[in-house]
Design a protein around this motif. Structure first.
Motif, short mmCIF file in Angstrom:
data_model
loop_
_atom_site.label_atom_id
_atom_site.label_comp_id
_atom_site.label_asym_id
_atom_site.label_seq_id
_atom_site.Cartn_x
_atom_site.Cartn_y
_atom_site.Cartn_z
N LYS A 11 0.82 -1.22 0.00
CA LYS A 11 0.00 0.00 0.00
C LYS A 11 0.85 1.27 0.00
CE LYS A 11 -2.29 -0.95 3.77
NZ LYS A 11 -1.57 -2.22 4.12
N THR A 12 1.79 1.34 0.94
CA THR A 12 2.63 2.54 1.03
C THR A 12 3.51 2.69 -0.21
OG1 THR A 12 2.66 2.45 3.46
CG2 THR A 12 4.41 3.70 2.40
N THR A 13 4.01 1.58 -0.73
CA THR A 13 4.80 1.63 -1.96
C THR A 13 3.97 2.18 -3.11
OG1 THR A 13 6.16 -0.26 -1.28
CG2 THR A 13 6.09 0.24 -3.64
N LEU A 14 2.72 1.77 -3.19
CA LEU A 14 1.84 2.28 -4.24
C LEU A 14 1.66 3.79 -4.13
CD1 LEU A 14 -0.06 1.70 -6.63
CD2 LEU A 14 -1.91 1.33 -4.96
N LEU A 15 1.46 4.28 -2.89
CA LEU A 15 1.31 5.72 -2.69
C LEU A 15 2.57 6.47 -3.14
CD1 LEU A 15 -0.41 6.02 0.82
CD2 LEU A 15 -1.47 5.92 -1.43
N LYS A 16 3.73 5.94 -2.78
CA LYS A 16 5.00 6.60 -3.14
C LYS A 16 5.19 6.62 -4.65
CE LYS A 16 7.49 5.72 1.17
NZ LYS A 16 8.65 5.04 1.81
N LEU A 17 4.77 5.57 -5.32
CA LEU A 17 4.85 5.53 -6.78
C LEU A 17 3.93 6.58 -7.40
CD1 LEU A 17 4.91 1.67 -7.18
CD2 LEU A 17 6.67 3.18 -8.10
N ILE A 18 2.72 6.67 -6.86
CA ILE A 18 1.75 7.64 -7.38
C ILE A 18 2.25 9.06 -7.22
CG2 ILE A 18 -0.55 8.63 -6.97
CD1 ILE A 18 -1.49 5.75 -6.30
N MET A 19 2.93 9.34 -6.09
CA MET A 19 3.42 10.70 -5.83
C MET A 19 4.78 10.98 -6.46
SD MET A 19 2.18 11.48 -1.90
CE MET A 19 2.85 9.99 -1.18
#
Length: 233
Positions: free
Chosen positions: A42-50
């Motif tokens: 989940k957190t990795t996905l957020l970092k990729l999106i940002m």
């Protein structure tokens, strides 16, 4: 209109594959809940999106541009324990940090300070504007962090478990603020509180190496019949 488009994304950390075969679309104005087991990505996905991380394969588009090209469109609310509360600043100062990059030589204008005060009033912190940030309760701190994210007037608001470990009143105020905002922002919100999140959002994203998109009522049914049986903790 699409706010977020992810196509054939794969991300690895060293030799471990964290996310694979990710295809995801989020429309402008959608309120999306993100759930999944710890370590699911989940957190990795957020970092990729940002744009804080780059995919090994595939692509991410934010309003049809690369995330690094539109960073000013993001507002980010981290988990509460990522914030150093010992730093000696007021609640107003903490909120103004959300537009620090827009200042001249680090000085805030009266207009910027008035805007911060207005937003703090909106999140229910009018009486704590001059209070030390370190003295706020858990729920008050989360509302201050939301104010810090909102002051830059973001088009996409990303929240990483903003209602974890806070009282029910603060939780309800946060949801009311997000849902009833006059500006139709795109919101991505990570939560471990499945029962609450499915009542509030338009779409659910389940992240567990792969990404599955469902409607809230579909998530309930899938949990009942055991298709998604990993614990949400």
């Amino acid at each position: 209109k699409k706010a977020l488009e992810i196509s054939n994304l794969r991300f690895c950390y060293k030799v471990k594959q964290i996310l694979q075969d990710v295809n995801l679309n989020v429309n402008v104005g959608d309120f999306v809940g993100i759930i999944g087991p710890n370590g699911g990505g989940k957190t990795t996905l957020l970092k990729l999106i940002m744009g804080m991380l780059s995919p090994h394969t595939g692509s991410i588009k934010i309003f049809n541009k690369k995330p690094t090209e539109v960073r000013e469109k993001f507002g980010y609310v981290p988990q509460i324990y990522h914030i150093d509360k010992s730093f000696p600043i007021t609640t107003l100062d903490a909120t103004l940090l959300g537009i620090f990059s827009k200042t001249k030589f680090g000085f805030f204008t009266k207009k910027q300070k008035d805007l911060a005060k207005d937003i703090l009033e909106q999140v229910g912190l009018k009486d704590f504007i001059k209070s030390p940030f370190s003295k706020l309760s858990g729920g008050q701190t989360q509302r201050a962090l939301i104010a810090r994210a909102l002051i830059s007037d973001p088009e996409i608001l990303i929240l990483d478990e903003p209602t974890a470990n806070i009282d029910l009143e603060s939780e309800q105020m946060i949801f009311d603020l997000l849902i009833n905002s006059p500006k139709k922002r795109t919101i991505l919100m990570v939560s471990h509180d499945l029962e609450t999140i499915i009542k509030k959002v338009k779409k659910i994203i389940i992240v567990d190496c792969k990404v599955t998109t469902m409607l809230p009522h579909e998530v309930c049914e899938h949990f009942k019949i055991g298709l998604y049986h990993k614990p949400i903790i």
